[in-house]
Structure formats: C-alpha cells, structure tokens
Write a protein that holds these residues in place. Structure first.
Motif: not given
Length: 232
Positions: A25-32, A36-49
C-alpha cells in the motif's frame, strides 16, 4: 504442543501478510510521488499543465499515505488496548445529522431521523459512520441512503447503496484488514485511498459499543449494512 506450534505459525504468517500488505500500500503512492518529482526535475515550471498535474498528484498521494499511517496507528493502539473510549449519553439522531452535514456529499440521501439516545463515544461513532459511508459511495455511482429507525431498546441504522454488490465468497472477509473485494466489486472510481482498513476500524468501534453488524448484498443490485445499536 502441536496446537501451540500451529498458533505461533499462524501468528507469524498473519504478521508477514500484514507487513507485505503495508509495504504494497505504501509502494504505490511513493512510486507516484517519485515519478512526478522526476517529471518536475525534467520540466520544472516550463509547462504549467505538467506542473499542475504533478503537484496535484503528489498532494493526493501524500494524503493517501497520511490516511494509511493514521489508520495503521489506530489499529495498532486498538490491538494493544491503548485506544480509549469515553462513553457518554449521545443523541444519535443529532450526531448523525451533524455528521451528514459535515460529510457534505450530494449523493447522500437521508430521511428524518427519529429522536434516539445512546451511550457512546461520539467521535468514534463518526469515524465508524464515515467508514460505512465511504465504502458505500466507493462501490456505487448512485445515491446512498442512510436510514435510522427505533424500536424498543434498540436503534437500527442502515447504509443502503445500489452499487455492484458483494459476492457470497467475499462476504465473510470484508472486515479483514487490507481485504478488498476487487475481484467481485470492480472499483467504480479511481480513488486511491481505499486501502481496506475502513471496515476493520468500523468493526472494532462497533464491537466496543455492543453494536451488531449485518450485511445483505447481491451482485449487480447493491448492499445494505445494518447496525443494531443499544439505546438508553
């Protein structure tokens, strides 16, 4: 001697299943969150959506983890006898009315509640009500009815849904920790916070108030959870 060994073995297996369930049960939210942290590191705030989607998902997953941890702590205290109850005379009808108002769901339908007084811990009862109502709404797209009637020295409280029902083979397991009848009751929505601890907590609270629970259900037609509550 064999009975003792069997009991120890069963207890070990139960603890092992519990640890495995918590880990899952903890693995799922931690994976999510990690994704998304990796996604933010890649795109930062350049894409508002993307930024908005990531923040929303991280917030939801964190809340789901908090709900899980709080439920686990509740059950741990209960198992150790450290979950105290303070029972006082309570107007069940007024408690239910305030609970429904605070829950604030357009899918919850109630009729007029008759006056009824019980001996209970009001905060624990509201937690129990929420578990049954969450469960009913989770497995139904239609309205859920809450009915309260009185007769003699008991009150009867029903949570009635027209959802997808419970298979007979699952009926005896619905109050087991982490048990979810996904095989028989395909999830109606995509909420991630149903981890199979709400009904076990509700059962513990009901038992401490001498409340009897019965369940009637039919696949494809819905379920009714009936609570028989002693009055004073």
């Amino acid at each position: 001697m064999q009975l003792g060994i069997d009991a120890v073995s069963e207890n070990f297996l139960r603890q092992q299943r519990f640890v495995n369930d918590v880990s899952h049960e903890l693995r799922t939210p931690l994976t999510i969150i990690r994704g998304y942290v990796d996604l933010l590191e890649s795109y930062g705030t350049s894409d508002p959506e993307i930024f908005k989607e990531a923040v929303t998902s991280i917030k939801t997953s964190a809340q789901n983890m908090q709900n899980l941890v709080e439920s686990l702590l509740f059950l741990a205290r209960a198992d150790q006898g450290r979950q105290p109850l303070t029972k006082v005379p309570v107007d069940l009808d007024e408690l239910l009315k305030k609970f429904v108002e605070a829950y604030n769901s357009p899918r919850v339908k109630v009729s007029k509640f008759p006056p009824c007084k019980i001996l209970a811990d009001g905060e624990f009862l509201k937690k129990m009500f929420a578990a049954f109502l969450d469960n009913a709404l989770y497995y139904s797209t239609d309205a859920v009815k809450i009915e309260l009637t009185t007769s003699g020295d008991v009150a009867t409280l029903k949570f009635i849904d027209k959802g997808i029902g419970i298979d007979k083979e699952d009926m005896g397991k619905i109050f087991d920790r982490f048990y979810r009848t996904d095989k028989a009751r395909t999830k109606i929505d995509d909420r991630e916070n149903a981890v199979g601890l709400g009904l076990p907590i509700a059962k513990w609270i009901a038992d401490r108030h001498d409340i009897k629970i019965s369940v009637k259900s039919k696949l494809g037609e819905g379920s009714t959870f009936t609570l028989t509550i002693p009055t004073i």
